[in-house]
Design an enzyme around this catalytic site. Sequence first.
Site, mmCIF file in Angstrom:
data_model
loop_
_atom_site.group_PDB
_atom_site.id
_atom_site.type_symbol
_atom_site.label_atom_id
_atom_site.label_comp_id
_atom_site.label_asym_id
_atom_site.label_seq_id
_atom_site.Cartn_x
_atom_site.Cartn_y
_atom_site.Cartn_z
ATOM 1 N N LYS A 31 0.828 -1.212 0.000
ATOM 2 C CA LYS A 31 0.000 0.000 0.000
ATOM 3 C C LYS A 31 0.859 1.259 0.000
ATOM 4 O O LYS A 31 0.625 2.188 -0.755
ATOM 5 C CB LYS A 31 -0.922 0.050 1.238
ATOM 6 C CG LYS A 31 -1.852 -1.120 1.405
ATOM 7 C CD LYS A 31 -2.816 -0.916 2.569
ATOM 8 C CE LYS A 31 -2.151 -0.758 3.923
ATOM 9 N NZ LYS A 31 -1.481 -1.976 4.413
ATOM 10 N N ARG B 61 -8.765 1.831 9.320
ATOM 11 C CA ARG B 61 -8.489 0.435 9.654
ATOM 12 C C ARG B 61 -9.646 -0.191 10.428
ATOM 13 O O ARG B 61 -9.585 -1.383 10.752
ATOM 14 C CB ARG B 61 -7.227 0.348 10.508
ATOM 15 C CG ARG B 61 -5.952 0.029 9.709
ATOM 16 C CD ARG B 61 -4.801 0.063 10.691
ATOM 17 N NE ARG B 61 -3.646 -0.698 10.348
ATOM 18 C CZ ARG B 61 -2.560 -0.190 9.742
ATOM 19 N NH1 ARG B 61 -2.544 1.037 9.321
ATOM 20 N NH2 ARG B 61 -1.504 -0.946 9.534
ATOM 21 N N ARG C 268 11.949 -1.310 11.509
ATOM 22 C CA ARG C 268 10.724 -1.124 12.285
ATOM 23 C C ARG C 268 10.615 -2.215 13.338
ATOM 24 O O ARG C 268 10.801 -3.392 13.046
ATOM 25 C CB ARG C 268 9.514 -1.183 11.349
ATOM 26 C CG ARG C 268 9.254 0.118 10.651
ATOM 27 C CD ARG C 268 8.122 -0.010 9.663
ATOM 28 N NE ARG C 268 6.894 -0.537 10.264
ATOM 29 C CZ ARG C 268 5.730 -0.552 9.645
ATOM 30 N NH1 ARG C 268 5.633 -0.077 8.412
ATOM 31 N NH2 ARG C 268 4.661 -1.043 10.228
ATOM 32 N N ARG D 264 -0.025 -8.534 13.242
ATOM 33 C CA ARG D 264 -0.688 -7.446 12.512
ATOM 34 C C ARG D 264 -1.660 -7.999 11.477
ATOM 35 O O ARG D 264 -2.679 -7.390 11.180
ATOM 36 C CB ARG D 264 0.360 -6.532 11.871
ATOM 37 C CG ARG D 264 1.001 -5.618 12.919
ATOM 38 C CD ARG D 264 1.850 -4.559 12.287
ATOM 39 N NE ARG D 264 3.097 -5.115 11.802
ATOM 40 C CZ ARG D 264 3.750 -4.670 10.736
ATOM 41 N NH1 ARG D 264 3.273 -3.672 10.031
ATOM 42 N NH2 ARG D 264 4.885 -5.224 10.363
ATOM 43 N N ARG E 291 11.688 -6.949 4.288
ATOM 44 C CA ARG E 291 11.822 -5.495 4.426
ATOM 45 C C ARG E 291 12.768 -5.177 5.594
ATOM 46 O O ARG E 291 13.616 -4.304 5.493
ATOM 47 C CB ARG E 291 10.422 -4.914 4.690
ATOM 48 C CG ARG E 291 10.344 -3.431 4.933
ATOM 49 C CD ARG E 291 8.917 -2.934 4.734
ATOM 50 N NE ARG E 291 8.039 -3.189 5.868
ATOM 51 C CZ ARG E 291 6.720 -2.932 5.871
ATOM 52 N NH1 ARG E 291 6.143 -2.430 4.803
ATOM 53 N NH2 ARG E 291 5.990 -3.182 6.927
#
Length: 201
Positions: free
Chosen positions: A15, A90, A142, A153, A130
């Site tokens: 996204k 969300r 992160r 998540r 990532r």
Amino acid sequence: MATFIIMLGPPGAGKGTQAKILAESLELVHVSTGELFRALKSQDTDFAREVLAIMARGELVPDDVTVRMVKERIAKPDCENGAIFDGFPRTIAQADALAGMLAADFSDEIDVVLQIQVTEDEIVRRITGRAVESKAAGNPVREDDTPEGARKRYQVYLESTEPLIDYYQERDKIVEVDGMRAIEDITPDLCDEIRARVGSK
Ligand code: AMP
């Protein structure tokens, strides 16, 4: 008339990557709630610490806090022509609040919701990849980009965010996009879909 686009899909669906590309080519502002929250790292306040702790656990920041953040962001003059929302809404409550804000402040509504479809295994693979890439490049990793963080998540996505597919389908806003392809193959499809929805405005 402004243009408002939502990128919907699980974490790691691409996204953010697509939203950045689209925002630049369409001259819209990229509004990522995750990035707005991560920017709190520079603040030494109880509020910032609380939000960052929620994020590190892979949970959702409360709706009222999230909605307030977005409301303040889209009130800035650069959002006059519209925005691409990435990671927001969300929850159904956030979607209702967004509809209210756009109606009240812009006399407008969402043009299109681009729903990027990716499998759970691919998500975990991308998110952990990532983290490895960021580390190798010397960039900060992160805290929530671990295999456990990714799965957590994804569960939160299924529980709280996936119901938005029906929500926006009922409002005839959803366009489904196959996210299991290369970035450069997905972008033209997204542009075509946006043109088809927004061009007639
Ligand atoms: P993202 O960068 O979109 O993956 O978001 C990272 C984290 O920020 C999420 O796992 C949540 O903890 C928090 N967050 C981002 N957007 C929202 C939102 N719309 N509602 C609640 N929490 C959010």
